[in-house]
Structure formats: C-alpha cells, structure tokens
Design a protein around this motif. Structure first.
Motif, PDB file in Angstrom:
ATOM      1  N   LEU A  21      -9.946 -14.026  -6.530  1.00 33.28           N
ATOM      2  CA  LEU A  21      -9.517 -13.293  -5.338  1.00 33.28           C
ATOM      3  C   LEU A  21      -7.991 -13.258  -5.242  1.00 33.28           C
ATOM      4  CD1 LEU A  21     -10.433 -11.782  -2.816  1.00 33.28           C
ATOM      5  CD2 LEU A  21     -10.576 -13.966  -1.609  1.00 33.28           C
ATOM      6  N   LYS A  22      -7.379 -14.400  -5.489  1.00 33.57           N
ATOM      7  CA  LYS A  22      -5.898 -14.442  -5.468  1.00 33.57           C
ATOM      8  C   LYS A  22      -5.337 -13.512  -6.538  1.00 33.57           C
ATOM      9  CE  LYS A  22      -4.710 -18.825  -3.339  1.00 33.57           C
ATOM     10  NZ  LYS A  22      -5.708 -19.881  -3.644  1.00 33.57           N
ATOM     11  N   GLY A  23      -6.001 -13.515  -7.715  1.00 33.15           N
ATOM     12  CA  GLY A  23      -5.562 -12.644  -8.816  1.00 33.15           C
ATOM     13  C   GLY A  23      -5.638 -11.177  -8.401  1.00 33.15           C
ATOM     14  N   ALA A  24      -6.724 -10.809  -7.730  1.00 36.28           N
ATOM     15  CA  ALA A  24      -6.895  -9.416  -7.291  1.00 36.28           C
ATOM     16  C   ALA A  24      -5.782  -9.043  -6.319  1.00 36.28           C
ATOM     17  CB  ALA A  24      -8.262  -9.250  -6.628  1.00 36.28           C
ATOM     18  N   TRP A  25      -5.492  -9.924  -5.389  1.00 33.31           N
ATOM     19  CA  TRP A  25      -4.469  -9.618  -4.380  1.00 33.31           C
ATOM     20  C   TRP A  25      -3.072  -9.585  -4.991  1.00 33.31           C
ATOM     21  CZ3 TRP A  25      -6.780 -13.097   0.115  1.00 33.31           C
ATOM     22  CH2 TRP A  25      -7.924 -12.448   0.606  1.00 33.31           C
ATOM     23  N   ASN A  26      -2.886 -10.418  -6.001  1.00 32.34           N
ATOM     24  CA  ASN A  26      -1.607 -10.427  -6.711  1.00 32.34           C
ATOM     25  C   ASN A  26      -1.366  -9.080  -7.405  1.00 32.34           C
ATOM     26  OD1 ASN A  26       0.710 -11.613  -7.624  1.00 32.34           O
ATOM     27  ND2 ASN A  26      -0.237 -12.389  -9.503  1.00 32.34           N
ATOM     28  N   ILE A  27      -2.427  -8.566  -8.042  1.00 35.09           N
ATOM     29  CA  ILE A  27      -2.328  -7.252  -8.708  1.00 35.09           C
ATOM     30  C   ILE A  27      -2.032  -6.170  -7.669  1.00 35.09           C
ATOM     31  CG2 ILE A  27      -3.713  -5.476  -9.897  1.00 35.09           C
ATOM     32  CD1 ILE A  27      -5.151  -7.865 -11.322  1.00 35.09           C
ATOM     33  N   TYR A  28      -2.706  -6.264  -6.544  1.00 44.91           N
ATOM     34  CA  TYR A  28      -2.513  -5.271  -5.477  1.00 44.91           C
ATOM     35  C   TYR A  28      -1.070  -5.326  -4.977  1.00 44.91           C
ATOM     36  CZ  TYR A  28      -4.992  -1.926  -2.506  1.00 44.91           C
ATOM     37  OH  TYR A  28      -5.467  -0.772  -1.928  1.00 44.91           O
ATOM     38  N   GLN A  29      -0.589  -6.555  -4.741  1.00 44.85           N
ATOM     39  CA  GLN A  29       0.762  -6.734  -4.193  1.00 44.85           C
ATOM     40  C   GLN A  29       1.831  -6.199  -5.157  1.00 44.85           C
ATOM     41  OE1 GLN A  29       0.995 -10.396  -2.194  1.00 44.85           O
ATOM     42  NE2 GLN A  29       2.132  -9.140  -0.728  1.00 44.85           N
ATOM     43  N   LYS A  30       1.650  -6.500  -6.444  1.00 44.71           N
ATOM     44  CA  LYS A  30       2.614  -6.014  -7.446  1.00 44.71           C
ATOM     45  C   LYS A  30       2.599  -4.487  -7.511  1.00 44.71           C
ATOM     46  CE  LYS A  30       2.993  -9.867 -10.668  1.00 44.71           C
ATOM     47  NZ  LYS A  30       2.285 -10.510 -11.766  1.00 44.71           N
ATOM     48  N   SER A  31       1.420  -3.915  -7.385  1.00 51.87           N
ATOM     49  CA  SER A  31       1.320  -2.447  -7.431  1.00 51.87           C
ATOM     50  C   SER A  31       2.013  -1.835  -6.222  1.00 51.87           C
ATOM     51  CB  SER A  31      -0.150  -2.010  -7.465  1.00 51.87           C
ATOM     52  OG  SER A  31      -0.827  -2.679  -8.505  1.00 51.87           O
ATOM     53  N   LEU A  32       1.847  -2.478  -5.061  1.00 51.47           N
ATOM     54  CA  LEU A  32       2.526  -1.986  -3.854  1.00 51.47           C
ATOM     55  C   LEU A  32       4.042  -2.080  -4.023  1.00 51.47           C
ATOM     56  CD1 LEU A  32       0.222  -3.528  -1.090  1.00 51.47           C
ATOM     57  CD2 LEU A  32       0.626  -1.087  -1.488  1.00 51.47           C
ATOM     58  N   ALA A  33       4.490  -3.173  -4.651  1.00 51.50           N
ATOM     59  CA  ALA A  33       5.934  -3.342  -4.858  1.00 51.50           C
ATOM     60  C   ALA A  33       6.459  -2.233  -5.774  1.00 51.50           C
ATOM     61  CB  ALA A  33       6.213  -4.717  -5.455  1.00 51.50           C
ATOM     62  N   GLN A  34       5.675  -1.903  -6.808  1.00 54.45           N
ATOM     63  CA  GLN A  34       6.094  -0.818  -7.713  1.00 54.45           C
ATOM     64  C   GLN A  34       6.154   0.512  -6.960  1.00 54.45           C
ATOM     65  OE1 GLN A  34       3.735  -1.816 -11.546  1.00 54.45           O
ATOM     66  NE2 GLN A  34       5.089  -0.111 -12.112  1.00 54.45           N
ATOM     67  N   ALA A  35       5.159   0.742  -6.107  1.00 53.29           N
ATOM     68  CA  ALA A  35       5.154   1.993  -5.326  1.00 53.29           C
ATOM     69  C   ALA A  35       6.340   2.014  -4.369  1.00 53.29           C
ATOM     70  CB  ALA A  35       3.841   2.124  -4.563  1.00 53.29           C
ATOM     71  N   ALA A  36       6.672   0.852  -3.804  1.00 52.42           N
ATOM     72  CA  ALA A  36       7.817   0.789  -2.874  1.00 52.42           C
ATOM     73  C   ALA A  36       9.114   1.117  -3.612  1.00 52.42           C
ATOM     74  CB  ALA A  36       7.890  -0.593  -2.236  1.00 52.42           C
ATOM     75  N   ASP A  37       9.228   0.675  -4.866  1.00 58.90           N
ATOM     76  CA  ASP A  37      10.420   1.006  -5.671  1.00 58.90           C
ATOM     77  C   ASP A  37      10.556   2.509  -5.853  1.00 58.90           C
ATOM     78  OD1 ASP A  37      11.221  -1.532  -5.971  1.00 58.90           O
ATOM     79  OD2 ASP A  37      10.444  -1.805  -8.026  1.00 58.90           O
ATOM     80  N   VAL A  38       9.419   3.170  -6.061  1.00 56.43           N
ATOM     81  CA  VAL A  38       9.457   4.608  -6.360  1.00 56.43           C
ATOM     82  C   VAL A  38       9.575   5.457  -5.084  1.00 56.43           C
ATOM     83  CG1 VAL A  38       8.144   6.516  -7.405  1.00 56.43           C
ATOM     84  CG2 VAL A  38       8.156   4.266  -8.501  1.00 56.43           C
ATOM     85  N   PHE A  39       8.849   5.057  -4.040  1.00 60.00           N
ATOM     86  CA  PHE A  39       8.780   5.915  -2.849  1.00 60.00           C
ATOM     87  C   PHE A  39       9.530   5.362  -1.640  1.00 60.00           C
ATOM     88  CE2 PHE A  39       5.007   7.111  -5.294  1.00 60.00           C
ATOM     89  CZ  PHE A  39       5.130   8.486  -5.315  1.00 60.00           C
ATOM     90  N   GLY A  40      10.010   4.142  -1.754  1.00 57.43           N
ATOM     91  CA  GLY A  40      10.689   3.521  -0.598  1.00 57.43           C
ATOM     92  C   GLY A  40       9.713   2.671   0.190  1.00 57.43           C
ATOM     93  N   GLY A  41      10.192   1.527   0.664  1.00 57.76           N
ATOM     94  CA  GLY A  41       9.345   0.528   1.312  1.00 57.76           C
ATOM     95  C   GLY A  41       8.588   1.057   2.512  1.00 57.76           C
ATOM     96  N   ASP A  42       9.265   1.834   3.354  1.00 58.50           N
ATOM     97  CA  ASP A  42       8.634   2.276   4.599  1.00 58.50           C
ATOM     98  C   ASP A  42       7.430   3.168   4.347  1.00 58.50           C
ATOM     99  OD1 ASP A  42      10.291   0.864   6.086  1.00 58.50           O
ATOM    100  OD2 ASP A  42      11.527   2.549   6.814  1.00 58.50           O
ATOM    101  N   SER A  43       7.593   4.078   3.394  1.00 57.98           N
ATOM    102  CA  SER A  43       6.489   5.013   3.152  1.00 57.98           C
ATOM    103  C   SER A  43       5.258   4.254   2.638  1.00 57.98           C
ATOM    104  CB  SER A  43       6.910   6.094   2.162  1.00 57.98           C
ATOM    105  OG  SER A  43       7.406   5.507   0.999  1.00 57.98           O
ATOM    106  N   VAL A  44       5.476   3.168   1.924  1.00 57.84           N
ATOM    107  CA  VAL A  44       4.345   2.437   1.356  1.00 57.84           C
ATOM    108  C   VAL A  44       3.515   1.743   2.440  1.00 57.84           C
ATOM    109  CG1 VAL A  44       3.781   0.438  -0.093  1.00 57.84           C
ATOM    110  CG2 VAL A  44       5.343   2.181  -0.927  1.00 57.84           C
ATOM    111  N   ARG A  45       4.173   1.308   3.489  1.00 56.02           N
ATOM    112  CA  ARG A  45       3.455   0.603   4.566  1.00 56.02           C
ATOM    113  C   ARG A  45       2.363   1.490   5.171  1.00 56.02           C
ATOM    114  NH1 ARG A  45       3.733  -3.893   4.605  1.00 56.02           N
ATOM    115  NH2 ARG A  45       2.019  -4.048   6.041  1.00 56.02           N
TER     116      ARG A  45
END
Ligand SMILES: Cc1ncc(COP(=O)(O)O)c(C=O)c1O
Length: 426
Positions: A236-260
């Motif tokens: 479960l932690k592994g799944a959430w870690n993958i999710y979190q890293k993917s969100l961070a990558q999306a935030a890099d590309v689209f900006g933090g606010d839009s990702v929220r």
C-alpha cells in the motif's frame, strides 16, 4: 445446455463408491428456510414473477450507500462504477442518495448510453479503449448529446495510445480530456513515474487538442496480499509512493496548483476504506460493495450487506437423488453424504452464483451444470416445492446482472419497482 460427460459420470461413479471412504463424512447442512427469503419469495409470487430474476433489496442497498458515504473522509469524492451496477435506474438511485455526479465507465455501449441519459455526469473510463471504440462513440453521438463528451475523461495507458487519441482529437477538432492510468503495483499496464510518464505529460501540455484531467491508480491486489511481515502495508505504501511521485512529475509540467484540482482517482470496493484523507487520491470509485456479491465478502467490507440475489423457481422437487446410469451407487452415496438426499431441478442455472436458501443446497458436479434445468441437491430437511423460489448470491455483479432482464426491486415485503438493465455488452 446440459452436457453430461461420460467420463465425468464414470469417474463420478467410482468416486461415489470408493474414494468417499477416504474422506471424512459430511454433516447434514439442510434446515429450515430463512424467514427473510420466505418474505422475498412471497413478494415475488405476489408480483406474478415466475422466471429467474435478479432481486435488489432497496433498503439494504440504501444502507450500503450510506455506509460507503459515511466511510469517506472530508472532501473525498465518490465515483460510481457503472459496470458493477449496470442499470440506469440503479445508477440514478445511487447518484441521488450518494449525491455524486461521477461515473466510471468501461465500454463504449455503456459510455454512449450514459452520455445520452446523464449528459451532465462526469465519466472516467475505467479501462483504456481502442481508439476506434472512441471514434465509434463520437460517430454515434447526437448533436444534442455532444456536450456530454466534454465530461468524459479518456484513460490512456501508453505513449502510443496517447498519439492515437491526439490524432482523433485533431480529426474531430475537439478537445479531449486525458486521464493517465498509473501502474501502482497491479501491473495491468499504465505509467510508472519516469521518462515515459514525463513524455506523455509533455505531449499533453503541448497538444492544443488535449487537456490533462488527472490520474487513475487501481490497487485491488493489496487486500489479497498476506499481512505477514508487513507485506500488505508495504504494498500500500508502495502504491501511494508511485502515486505521489507521479503527482510531483505532473506538478513540474503543469504547475502545483493545477495538479491539486485534478481528478486523482484510486481504489475499488475492496480498497476504498484505505483512503482516510485526500492527500493522494481525491476520489474513490466503487460499485460492487453496494450490492455485495460473494467475491466481496472481505473483512474491510464487513459493514456492507448482501443486497442482490438471483431468485429462480423450482421446476421439480424430488424426494431422492438418482444419477443416470449410476443408480446402483445412489444408496451408498446418500448414506455417506446426507446432503445428497434430495434433488431440485431449477428454472435456468449455471450462473456465477452460489445457492443460499434453502440452506445446504449444492451443485452436483457428477450430473453437471445446466443453463436450462440445473440440478441442486440437499439434505433430509430440504423443504421446497415446485414453483417456490431458490435464492442464490451472485459471485459478481458485473455481467451477471445483465442476464435476467429487469431487476426486481424489493422493499418492505413487496416488489416495488423494476429497473431495466443495460443491453448486454462486454
Ligand atoms: C479501474 C477500476 N476502478 C475501480 C473498480 C472497482 O469496481 P468495484 O467496486 O465494482 O469492484 C474496478 C473494477 O474492475 C476497476 O477496474
């Protein structure tokens, strides 16, 4: 179709005479009928129903909806899994009671039907569709329903499919909303954090016809893992870690606010209760737990009630069980296994389902399965006459619910409504 296999009969006969002596003697599982099912049986008879029927108990369904909503943390959205609840009326009922406009859809026919019936609802594809299926959806979309397509998030699992959808969007001259499937450990495809995900995010950002809508990460494997040595927690932690890293990558590309504000979809019935805040996911999808077929009898779903049953009339109720060509062994088998004493042949059968009432009914693997008149055996206390109903719990709701025509809605001792199901589709 009933297929009695000669080899099955021979082996069955041998097993009856010989092998049973090696096993411990089965106890009698027959007994009085559950008053709950006797009430449903009366309601079916009062409604003149006399063929195999899918029954939903509306009071139990409502309890399950309230249970699910009650488990959700503040701000967590609920997405209805349409394939597990495949009826417009059933979905409309759940939408109203749960107060949600979000649907998860799994094939083009259901996508089209829902776009027409509920154009204002958000639809997230639960599996990536071949681009031709998406094209067929747009081809079949009437002018009046065209706006419904703007509420669809197309699930994309690879760079190649993203390119196909980009071409489709350009050809249609419309903006398509793209949700990226994440592989959070199920390994059924999708993106993991890294270069391919980066390319996909960049491609969406630079494509004037595509709009990034969010992520979907499904993790039904987790409750199936053992808890030993923290195995399940680690997954479960592994799944959430993958999710979190993917969100961070999306935030890099689209900006933090839009990702929220993106759709951050996760879970299914077996796992929705893992989500106690909205830090990773901001919506969960679930369907089956609202009707609770047997595959969803898990510890986490213990507060959910079985709310769907197959009811079918008995065609013939026979005082003894007799096997074709193996009559010589019937007495020995009956003496050995009391649950083999009596026989009913039911209207239809061979469903993905287990008999639950009258108690102790079992399929006969030697006689074989039948979709026409299935044999069920029971013990000495089996007490059911022709035209009375046997009740089954389906293993799953997906596909099974589509096999019986309109759903009979049971409440307070009556069949109070009928809910048409979607046309059969895969
Ligand atoms: C992507 C996805 N999300 C959620 C679900 C959960 O559906 P249910 O709650 O009916 O198990 C499924 C089921 O197959 C799925 O494929």
């Amino acid at each position: 179709m009933l297929k009695i296999d000669r080899r099955t009969l021979l082996f069955g006969g041998a097993a009856i005479v010989g092998v049973t002596t090696l096993m411990s003697k089965p106890g009698d599982r027959s007994g009085p009928r559950d008053p709950y099912f006797l009430d449903v049986q009366k309601a079916l008879a009062d409604a003149n129903i006399a063929s195999p029927t899918l029954v939903i108990d509306r009071a139990r369904l409502n309890t399950n909806i309230d249970t699910l909503v009650g488990h959700l943390p503040d701000g967590m959205g609920y997405r209805i899994v349409a394939k597990s609840l495949p009826s417009l009326s059933l979905i409309a009922h759940i939408r109203a009671r749960a107060g949600t406009d979000r649907l998860m859809t799994f094939n083009q026919p259901m996508l089209s039907a829902l776009s027409e019936a509920m154009p204002e609802a958000s639809q997230l594809l639960g599996k990536p569709l071949p681009v031709q299926a998406a094209r067929n959806y747009f081809d079949g979309l009437s002018e009046a329903d065209s706006a419904a397509a703007d509420n669809v998030q197309w699930l994309i699992d690879s760079g190649d499919r993203l390119q196909q959808y980009s071409d489709l969007a350009a050809g249609l001259d419309r903006t398509l909303r793209i949700n990226l499937e994440l592989d959070v450990g199920l390994h059924r495809g999708g993106f993991e954090p890294g270069a391919d995900l980066q390319s996909a995010l960049e491609a969406i950002r630079t494509d004037t016809n595509l709009k990034f809508a969010g992520f979907m990460g499904y993790e039904p494997h987790i409750p199936a893992l053992p808890t030993t040595l923290g195995w399940r927690d680690k997954a479960l932690k592994g799944a959430w870690n993958i999710y979190q890293k993917s969100l961070a990558q999306a935030a890099d590309v689209f900006g933090g606010d839009s990702v929220r504000n993106l759709t951050r979809n996760a879970a299914g019935s077996p796992t929705y209760r893992y989500y106690e805040d909205t830090e990773i996911a901001n919506e969960i999808s679930a369907g089956s737990c609202l009707v609770k077929p047997t595959h969803f009898d898990s510890e986490l779903l213990e507060p959910h009630l079985p709310a769907s049953f197959i009811a079918t009339p008995v065609i013939k109720s026979l005082p003894t069980t007799r096997m074709p060509g193996l009559e010589f062994a019937d007495g020995a088998k009956r003496a050995w296994d009391p649950n083999y004493n009596k026989t009913v042949f039911i209207y239809g059968g061979h469903w993905l389902a287990d008999p639950v009432d009258p108690p102790g009914l079992e399929y006969n693997s030697t006689f074989g399965r039948s979709s026409n008149q299935e044999m069920l055996n029971g013990g000495p206390d089996l007490d059911i006459k022709a035209d009375e109903f046997v009740f089954f719990r389906p293993h799953q709701s997906e596909a099974v619910f589509l096999q019986f025509g309109d759903i009979a809605v049971y409440e307070d001792g009556k069949i109070v409504d009928t809910w048409p199901v979607f046309e059969a589709s895969a």
